[in-house]
Design a protein around this motif. Structure first.
Motif: not given
Length: 132
Positions: A67-72
């Motif tokens: 989730t964090l990777t995709l948001r970034r």
């Protein structure tokens, strides 16, 4: 630290700025060099994916880290997130044009890694035998 060593900070980077200024690339390289971003880009290079498909395709990634990777990556304009008004909401991810422009470079890195992984493993074994 020696006086000669501190003079290193006066060197000029290829972009023409002093070494302590990163020419604006450090942040981008940090993103692309993190543990999961390249793997997400590789997975998305095959086409649009839902979250679960991405998670299954990237071995070892937790739901939170994905989730964090995709948001970034979305924030950087490399990934497009599309939510569809279904119950429950359907969300897909795909590379933007900017994200797709990375796929050749990432592919080259993957090819290099495959070509050299055995030699690197042998170097590591030799170093470990000498140093550990």
């Amino acid at each position: 630290m020696s006086a000669g060593h501190t003079a290193v900070t006066d060197l000029v980077q290829p972009c023409g700025l002093p070494e302590h200024q990163d020419c604006g690339i450090r942040d981008v390289l940090d993103r692309l060099g993190d543990r999961w971003s390249v793997l997400a880009i590789v997975e998305l290079s095959a086409g649009t994916r839902r979250f679960g498909e991405l998670r299954r395709g990237i071995a070892g990634v937790s739901q939170r880290m994905l989730t964090l990777t995709l948001r970034r990556l979305e924030r950087d304009g490399l990934v497009l997130r599309t939510a569809y008004p279904t119950v429950p909401v359907t969300v897909t991810y795909e590379l933007t044009a900017r994200g797709r422009s990375l796929t050749d470079l990432v592919g080259q890195l993957a090819q290099w890694s495959l070509a050299h992984r055995d030699a690197i493993a042998e170097s590591r074994r030799g170093w470990d035998a000498d140093h550990l």
